[in-house]
Write an enzyme that holds these catalytic residues in place. Structure first.
Site, PDB file in Angstrom:
ATOM      1  N   HIS A  19       0.814  -1.216   0.000  1.00  0.00           N
ATOM      2  CA  HIS A  19       0.000   0.000   0.000  1.00  0.00           C
ATOM      3  C   HIS A  19       0.855   1.276   0.000  1.00  0.00           C
ATOM      4  O   HIS A  19       0.455   2.278  -0.590  1.00  0.00           O
ATOM      5  CB  HIS A  19      -0.966  -0.026   1.193  1.00  0.00           C
ATOM      6  N   HIS A  42      -7.793  -8.213  -8.281  1.00  0.00           N
ATOM      7  CA  HIS A  42      -8.191  -8.870  -7.031  1.00  0.00           C
ATOM      8  C   HIS A  42      -8.376  -7.792  -5.970  1.00  0.00           C
ATOM      9  O   HIS A  42      -7.430  -7.461  -5.244  1.00  0.00           O
ATOM     10  CB  HIS A  42      -7.116  -9.860  -6.563  1.00  0.00           C
ATOM     11  N   SER A  94      -6.654  -1.658  -0.857  1.00  0.00           N
ATOM     12  CA  SER A  94      -6.096  -0.957  -2.027  1.00  0.00           C
ATOM     13  C   SER A  94      -7.160  -0.193  -2.828  1.00  0.00           C
ATOM     14  O   SER A  94      -6.880   0.917  -3.301  1.00  0.00           O
ATOM     15  CB  SER A  94      -5.328  -1.930  -2.916  1.00  0.00           C
ATOM     16  N   GLU A 112     -13.717  -8.292  -8.264  1.00  0.00           N
ATOM     17  CA  GLU A 112     -13.712  -9.148  -7.072  1.00  0.00           C
ATOM     18  C   GLU A 112     -14.701 -10.286  -7.308  1.00  0.00           C
ATOM     19  O   GLU A 112     -15.858 -10.056  -7.624  1.00  0.00           O
ATOM     20  CB  GLU A 112     -14.078  -8.327  -5.823  1.00  0.00           C
ATOM     21  N   GLY A 137     -10.881 -11.520 -12.222  1.00  0.00           N
ATOM     22  CA  GLY A 137     -10.058 -10.335 -12.423  1.00  0.00           C
ATOM     23  C   GLY A 137      -9.172 -10.394 -13.652  1.00  0.00           C
ATOM     24  O   GLY A 137      -8.951  -9.366 -14.311  1.00  0.00           O
ATOM     25  N   ASP A 157      -3.109  -8.597  -7.282  1.00  0.00           N
ATOM     26  CA  ASP A 157      -2.849  -8.949  -5.875  1.00  0.00           C
ATOM     27  C   ASP A 157      -3.619 -10.214  -5.481  1.00  0.00           C
ATOM     28  O   ASP A 157      -4.526 -10.168  -4.644  1.00  0.00           O
ATOM     29  CB  ASP A 157      -3.264  -7.744  -5.000  1.00  0.00           C
TER      30      ASP A 157
HETATM   31  C1  LIG Z   1      -5.201 -10.452  -1.361  1.00  0.00           C
HETATM   32  S1  LIG Z   1      -6.904 -10.129  -1.506  1.00  0.00           S
HETATM   33  C2  LIG Z   1      -6.944  -8.513  -2.184  1.00  0.00           C
HETATM   34  C3  LIG Z   1      -6.489  -7.441  -1.256  1.00  0.00           C
HETATM   35  C4  LIG Z   1      -6.560  -6.029  -1.817  1.00  0.00           C
HETATM   36  N1  LIG Z   1      -5.912  -5.946  -3.109  1.00  0.00           N
HETATM   37  C5  LIG Z   1      -5.944  -5.028  -0.878  1.00  0.00           C
HETATM   38  O1  LIG Z   1      -4.716  -4.808  -0.922  1.00  0.00           O
HETATM   39  O2  LIG Z   1      -6.675  -4.423  -0.086  1.00  0.00           O
HETATM   40  C6  LIG Z   1      -7.354 -11.130  -2.876  1.00  0.00           C
HETATM   41  C7  LIG Z   1      -8.836 -11.053  -3.256  1.00  0.00           C
HETATM   42  O3  LIG Z   1      -8.994 -11.669  -4.541  1.00  0.00           O
HETATM   43  C8  LIG Z   1     -10.247 -12.311  -4.597  1.00  0.00           C
HETATM   44  N2  LIG Z   1     -10.163 -13.265  -5.722  1.00  0.00           N
HETATM   45  C9  LIG Z   1      -9.644 -14.520  -5.732  1.00  0.00           C
HETATM   46  N3  LIG Z   1      -9.633 -15.005  -6.990  1.00  0.00           N
HETATM   47  C10 LIG Z   1     -10.132 -14.022  -7.798  1.00  0.00           C
HETATM   48  C11 LIG Z   1     -10.315 -13.893  -9.204  1.00  0.00           C
HETATM   49  N4  LIG Z   1      -9.985 -14.879 -10.042  1.00  0.00           N
HETATM   50  N5  LIG Z   1     -10.819 -12.738  -9.681  1.00  0.00           N
HETATM   51  C12 LIG Z   1     -11.160 -11.727  -8.843  1.00  0.00           C
HETATM   52  N6  LIG Z   1     -10.996 -11.782  -7.504  1.00  0.00           N
HETATM   53  C13 LIG Z   1     -10.483 -12.913  -6.988  1.00  0.00           C
HETATM   54  C14 LIG Z   1     -10.419 -12.904  -3.212  1.00  0.00           C
HETATM   55  O4  LIG Z   1     -11.789 -13.135  -2.949  1.00  0.00           O
HETATM   56  C15 LIG Z   1      -9.790 -11.818  -2.344  1.00  0.00           C
HETATM   57  O5  LIG Z   1     -10.791 -10.925  -1.882  1.00  0.00           O
END
Ligand SMILES: C[S@@+](CC[C@H](N)C(=O)[O-])C[C@H]1O[C@@H](n2cnc3c(N)ncnc32)[C@H](O)[C@@H]1O
Length: 255
Positions: A19, A42, A94, A112, A137, A157
């Protein structure tokens, strides 16, 4: 498989690394008046409560954002704004960091897949210049690329729950660069004892830089550090990244 929930890890040292870099890079990319596009593959839920049971269960925020006194910087601005709006125990994910730092002329596209996380994200980020998508994503960002404005940043991410995701991120990077060659890309990865991230690094057949930091986490499931791959990093990125250890009072150290 969608069992990962970022609420257990929000505000930990890896989040701080990612971040601080994200907020710094967005500031560099918005120095000129022309708008930019911001996309996330993500996104997570966008807003976290560090007093929620899942955050307290791991205690990771106590070893991250709650253990540091950030100096004035773009992340501190986003953090203060989030706390003013949502309470002193809130922490911006993020998407909310980006939405706080970006301007009217900028556009955000956030992907998401998890139904509950998506619903929470939509609730937290309602705004005219932000589109929240309930879709994969990788597929979503590729299908919207190249966007208008063409200057912009893509944050990748994933949770890396599946080992093949390291290779998938490399493949996605090549596909995105083929469609949108001028995009700035930021790819986050965990540093684990088995070194799985090397599959991502060695899979990248293009010009990039990387920035890795180390930290101690009592319950970090083996994670000893955090890494970022940067493609088309804007001028000034090295200064932003070099300041990360000092800004966290050396909670995070360069490796
Ligand atoms: C590490 S977290 C994201 C954190 C965020 N980027 C932050 O820094 O605040 C990963 C997220 O990706 C989502 N996710 C997993 N596979 C995904 C996909 N194929 N496409 C979109 N989202 C996905 C999960 O549900 C989770 O909420």
């Amino acid at each position: 498989m969608l069992s990962y929930q970022h609420g257990y890890h929000a505000g930990n040292p890896a989040d701080l690394h990612k971040h601080l870099a994200l907020a710094g890079l967005l500031t560099l990319l918005t120095r000129k008046a022309r708008g930019i596009s911001y996309m996330e593959t993500h996104a997570g839920r966008g807003l976290y409560d560090l007093r929620a049971p899942e955050a307290l269960k791991t205690g990771e925020a106590a070893e991250g954002i709650e253990a540091v006194d950030l100096p004035d910087c773009p992340l501190k601005f986003a953090l203060d704004s989030t706390r003013a709006r949502f309470g002193s125990h809130s922490y911006p994910g993020s998407p909310l960091i980006a939405q706080t730092l970006l301007r009217e002329q900028d556009l955000l596209h956030l992907m998401e897949l998890h139904p509950a996380e998506h619903k929470a994200l939509r609730r937290a980020l309602k705004s005219g210049n932000t589109a929240v998508h309930h879709r994969d994503g990788y597929e979503g960002v590729l299908s919207l690329s190249p966007p208008k404005p063409r200057k912009g940043l893509v944050l990748v991410d994933p949770s890396y729950e599946i080992k093949t995701e390291y290779a998938q991120v490399a493949e996605f990077t090549h596909k995105l660069m083929a469609k949108w060659p001028e995009a700035t890309m930021v790819l986050w990865y965990p540093i684990l004892p088995a070194g799985q991230h090397m599959e991502l690094i060695s899979g990248l057949k293009l010009k990039f830089t990387r920035h890795e930091v180390g930290f101690a986490l009592k319950n970090g499931e083996g994670m000893t550090g955090s890494g970022l791959v940067l493609v088309n990093a804007p001028y000034g990125t090295a200064e932003v990244l070099n300041r990360v250890p000092e800004m966290t009072g050396n909670l995070i150290r360069k490796i």
